[in-house]
Design a protein around this motif. Structure first.
Motif, PDB file in Angstrom:
ATOM      1  N   ASN A  91       0.979  -0.783  -0.251  1.00 27.93           N
ATOM      2  CA  ASN A  91       0.157  -0.215  -0.009  1.00 27.93           C
ATOM      3  C   ASN A  91       0.705   1.426   0.360  1.00 27.93           C
ATOM      4  O   ASN A  91       0.278   2.258  -0.749  1.00 27.93           O
ATOM      5  CB  ASN A  91      -1.321   0.361   1.135  1.00 27.93           C
ATOM      6  CG  ASN A  91      -2.320  -0.809   0.940  1.00 27.93           C
ATOM      7  OD1 ASN A  91      -3.008  -1.173  -0.308  1.00 27.93           O
ATOM      8  ND2 ASN A  91      -2.569  -1.386   1.876  1.00 27.93           N
ATOM      9  N   ASP A  92       2.334   1.400   0.699  1.00 28.41           N
ATOM     10  CA  ASP A  92       3.148   2.730   0.277  1.00 28.41           C
ATOM     11  C   ASP A  92       4.059   2.515  -0.666  1.00 28.41           C
ATOM     12  O   ASP A  92       4.948   3.369  -0.919  1.00 28.41           O
ATOM     13  CB  ASP A  92       3.741   2.565   1.601  1.00 28.41           C
ATOM     14  CG  ASP A  92       4.816   1.218   2.254  1.00 28.41           C
ATOM     15  OD1 ASP A  92       4.903   0.321   1.467  1.00 28.41           O
ATOM     16  OD2 ASP A  92       5.263   1.365   2.860  1.00 28.41           O
ATOM     17  N   ASN A  98       4.711  -1.494  -7.455  1.00 32.54           N
ATOM     18  CA  ASN A  98       4.571  -2.628  -7.242  1.00 32.54           C
ATOM     19  C   ASN A  98       4.233  -3.054  -8.532  1.00 32.54           C
ATOM     20  O   ASN A  98       4.516  -4.915  -8.207  1.00 32.54           O
ATOM     21  CB  ASN A  98       2.833  -2.867  -7.026  1.00 32.54           C
ATOM     22  CG  ASN A  98       2.591  -2.115  -5.597  1.00 32.54           C
ATOM     23  OD1 ASN A  98       2.378  -3.168  -4.465  1.00 32.54           O
ATOM     24  ND2 ASN A  98       2.888  -1.079  -4.785  1.00 32.54           N
ATOM     25  N   LEU A 137      -0.617   6.296  -5.181  1.00 26.13           N
ATOM     26  CA  LEU A 137       0.274   4.908  -4.175  1.00 26.13           C
ATOM     27  C   LEU A 137      -1.034   4.098  -4.104  1.00 26.13           C
ATOM     28  O   LEU A 137      -2.210   4.020  -4.596  1.00 26.13           O
ATOM     29  CB  LEU A 137      -0.082   5.657  -2.842  1.00 26.13           C
ATOM     30  CG  LEU A 137       1.369   6.197  -2.561  1.00 26.13           C
ATOM     31  CD1 LEU A 137       0.614   7.084  -0.783  1.00 26.13           C
ATOM     32  CD2 LEU A 137       2.731   5.502  -1.870  1.00 26.13           C
ATOM     33  N   VAL A 138      -0.633   3.274  -3.852  1.00 28.01           N
ATOM     34  CA  VAL A 138      -1.422   1.579  -3.954  1.00 28.01           C
ATOM     35  C   VAL A 138      -3.169   1.850  -2.632  1.00 28.01           C
ATOM     36  O   VAL A 138      -3.613   1.711  -3.267  1.00 28.01           O
ATOM     37  CB  VAL A 138      -1.090   0.048  -3.609  1.00 28.01           C
ATOM     38  CG1 VAL A 138      -2.155  -0.780  -3.183  1.00 28.01           C
ATOM     39  CG2 VAL A 138      -1.024  -0.534  -5.182  1.00 28.01           C
ATOM     40  N   SER A 139      -2.184   2.191  -1.818  1.00 24.59           N
ATOM     41  CA  SER A 139      -3.009   2.585  -0.593  1.00 24.59           C
ATOM     42  C   SER A 139      -4.523   3.716  -1.081  1.00 24.59           C
ATOM     43  O   SER A 139      -5.297   3.796  -0.318  1.00 24.59           O
ATOM     44  CB  SER A 139      -2.950   3.346   0.587  1.00 24.59           C
ATOM     45  OG  SER A 139      -2.615   5.003   0.337  1.00 24.59           O
ATOM     46  N   ASP A 140      -4.102   4.150  -2.177  1.00 24.24           N
ATOM     47  CA  ASP A 140      -5.999   5.539  -2.562  1.00 24.24           C
ATOM     48  C   ASP A 140      -5.686   4.629  -3.779  1.00 24.24           C
ATOM     49  O   ASP A 140      -7.156   5.498  -3.996  1.00 24.24           O
ATOM     50  CB  ASP A 140      -4.861   6.484  -3.061  1.00 24.24           C
ATOM     51  CG  ASP A 140      -3.869   7.619  -1.772  1.00 24.24           C
ATOM     52  OD1 ASP A 140      -4.154   7.688  -0.672  1.00 24.24           O
ATOM     53  OD2 ASP A 140      -2.851   8.014  -2.554  1.00 24.24           O
ATOM     54  N   GLN A 143     -10.910  -0.766  -4.591  1.00 23.78           N
ATOM     55  CA  GLN A 143     -10.869  -2.276  -4.537  1.00 23.78           C
ATOM     56  C   GLN A 143     -10.323  -3.039  -5.827  1.00 23.78           C
ATOM     57  O   GLN A 143      -9.546  -3.673  -6.293  1.00 23.78           O
ATOM     58  CB  GLN A 143     -11.739  -2.645  -3.175  1.00 23.78           C
ATOM     59  CG  GLN A 143     -11.235  -4.871  -2.935  1.00 23.78           C
ATOM     60  CD  GLN A 143     -10.411  -4.162  -2.530  1.00 23.78           C
ATOM     61  OE1 GLN A 143      -9.873  -4.072  -1.561  1.00 23.78           O
ATOM     62  NE2 GLN A 143      -9.588  -5.816  -2.611  1.00 23.78           N
ATOM     63  N   LYS A 146      -7.591  -2.205  -7.456  1.00 21.22           N
ATOM     64  CA  LYS A 146      -6.129  -2.893  -6.626  1.00 21.22           C
ATOM     65  C   LYS A 146      -6.420  -4.319  -7.660  1.00 21.22           C
ATOM     66  O   LYS A 146      -5.244  -5.468  -7.565  1.00 21.22           O
ATOM     67  CB  LYS A 146      -6.643  -3.603  -4.950  1.00 21.22           C
ATOM     68  CG  LYS A 146      -5.826  -1.634  -4.457  1.00 21.22           C
ATOM     69  CD  LYS A 146      -5.766  -2.197  -2.785  1.00 21.22           C
ATOM     70  CE  LYS A 146      -5.510  -0.656  -2.568  1.00 21.22           C
ATOM     71  NZ  LYS A 146      -6.316  -1.304  -0.994  1.00 21.22           N
TER      72      LYS A 146
END
Length: 503
Positions: A91-92, A98, A137-140, A143, A146
């Motif tokens: 996530n970071d 990634n 960022l993956v955290s943003d 779902q 992702k």
């Protein structure tokens, strides 16, 4: 010629067979669904395919090469990628980081070629029709994004076969359709998929072929176009229906719990009543919302709409202490994570909740609590040498009885039991069933959530089947059987009606 052939796969753990000579064939450019109930052997078979486990017997051939017993890295290099339900993303890190993780492009003096990697990630996303900014960022990400990032990462390194494990669990209808559009396009370009899902509408809308496993055994394979949801359901559960055990109907009293269009995280518009002395079952597929419903009633989560009343008094929610004061107790599904206090004795584990609820002094009357422990030990047939023993010294079934005693010690009127026999043996399960029925006869009100249909037939007066957070069927005790529950928990009945209408 098949892209993947697994033949005669066998696997046992501690002498217990999990797979008994299973076969699996996946063609080039096809979407193949792997079907079976929980515990049918699907995960074990996929772990063998991807190198996490080694089969005891059998062979695996992929793209014309024998990969039997290959390592995880060798399987990935051959072109097989596993997109797990629990996504393996950082996530970071950004989306492009990634994708290139572990295989970064490096320039002079070991500097990262960021512009090149971002550009290639963007080209990949555009080719696949994926709407993701490579620098986010993956955290943003949502779902659904992702999920698509995981697929994109696998395809970037030339995966020929993608295993998608319950990929739509956290997606809404529009996101599911977008994912399926991408999967279909990739199939048409020659990529193959193994799709693991229990949702019949998705299976019959997306998949080309199927394999059914039951109790670790190969049952059937064929084309989706040549079968129906009802036939597939029958193959999954078999003809066996559990024998009636100790269940017997009983008189019930006034309404204790009443839900009116109750909604919360993971469920919505739930309405039903539970009377004194009644056992009500909740069931459905993993993630259907039944656990979340119980957590909301117990104050772990806050409700988002509707109402819940206990003996006519409104339950505001969002407070475990409020739920306990209202006479609600909850036995959570993950015993090790949410019930066991390993540094405390059996006695301390038993009186913990009562002390939290009603403690009026800093001193615990150990003599009184010891008397209560002995009472519940006899009542619940807890097999233990001493109340001073560690809770970890007991079997899973006896641990569960201690935690049941913990809540009975609070004089709770409503018992919420979330998968109460999870991880315990058959004999202990039977004891738990008898205990639930005895408590109901004594006037306790019980709501039990379980994925095991025979369990519901043992104890439930009525059962509510949930699908994607909503109640789709109410079944009386005599109507509860594996085929009927599976039909509604996978939403197969709607497809069958559509098929019948078209005919």
């Amino acid at each position: 010629m098949d892209l993947l052939t697994m033949s005669g796969i066998r696997k046992s753990f501690s002498g217990v067979p999990v797979l008994n000579g299973v076969d699996l064939h996946v063609g080039r450019g096809e979407i193949h669904v792997l079907l079976g109930e929980n515990g049918a052997g699907k995960s074990t078979l996929m772990n063998i395919l991807t190198g996490s486990y080694t089969a005891d017997a059998g062979t695996t051939t992929f793209a014309g090469q024998d990969i039997t017993g290959a390592s995880i890295k060798a399987v990935e290099k051959a072109g097989i990628a596993f997109v797990h339900q629990e996504l393996n993303l950082f996530n970071d890190l950004t989306a492009y980081e990634n994708i290139f993780l572990g295989q970064e492009e490096v320039g002079p003096f070991f500097s990262l070629k960021k512009k090149s990697m971002i550009s290639k990630a963007q080209e990949l996303f555009e080719r696949l029709g994926v709407d993701i900014d490579p620098t986010m960022l993956v955290s943003d990400l949502k779902q659904s994004q992702k999920q698509l990032l995981e697929i994109s990462r696998a395809l970037f390194f030339d995966a020929k076969l993608l295993i998608l494990d319950e990929p739509t669990t956290a997606l809404n209808t529009a996101e599911v359709e977008h994912l399926f559009k991408i999967v279909r396009n990739l199939r048409d370009q020659g990529t193959s998929f193994i799709f693991i899902s229990h949702k019949m509408p998705e299976i019959f809308a997306l998949c080309d072929t199927y394999t059914v496993l039951r109790n670790g055994t190969f049952v059937s394979e064929g084309r989706i176009a040549d079968t129906t949801p009802r036939e597939v359901t029958s193959m999954m559960v078999g003809a066996a229906i559990s024998e009636r055990g100790a269940y017997e109907p009983r008189e019930t009293g006034d309404v204790v719990l009443a839900l009116d269009h109750y909604s919360g995280p993971g469920f919505e518009d739930i309405s039903f009543e539970v009377a004194r002395g009644q056992v009500v079952g909740l069931t459905g597929l993993m993630g259907c919302g039944s656990t979340e419903l119980m957590q909301c009633l117990f104050g772990i989560e806050r409700p988002q709409g509707g109402s819940a009343t206990i003996r006519g008094k409104r339950l505001h929610g969002g407070s475990i202490h409020e739920a306990m004061k209202a006479g609600i107790a909850m036995l959570p599904s993950d015993r090790k994570e949410n019930s066991v206090v390993p540094d405390m004795s059996l006695l301390e584990n038993m009186y913990l909740s009562e002390q939290v609820l009603s403690a009026k002094s800093f001193v615990i009357n150990k003599r009184r609590e010891q008397e209560r422990f002995e009472h519940y030990q006899k009542l619940l047939s807890i097999k233990a040498n001493s109340s001073a023993d560690s809770v970890l010294s007991l079997s899973g079934g006896n641990q569960q009885k201690v935690f049941m005693a913990r809540w009975l010690n609070t004089d709770a009127e409503l018992l919420l039991l979330d998968n109460p026999t999870q991880g315990i043996d058959v004999g202990a399960k039977a004891e738990i069933y008898h205990l639930i029925l005895d408590l109901a006869k004594q006037g306790k009100t019980v709501v039990i959530n379980t994925l095991e249909i025979p369990e519901l037939r043992e104890v439930a007066d009525v059962c509510y089947v949930l699908y994607e957070g909503r109640i789709v069927k109410r079944l009386e005790h005599d109507e509860i059987d594996e085929q009927t529950v599976m039909l509604y928990s996978t939403n197969s009945q709607d497809i069958d009606r559509t098929v019948e209408t078209n005919e």
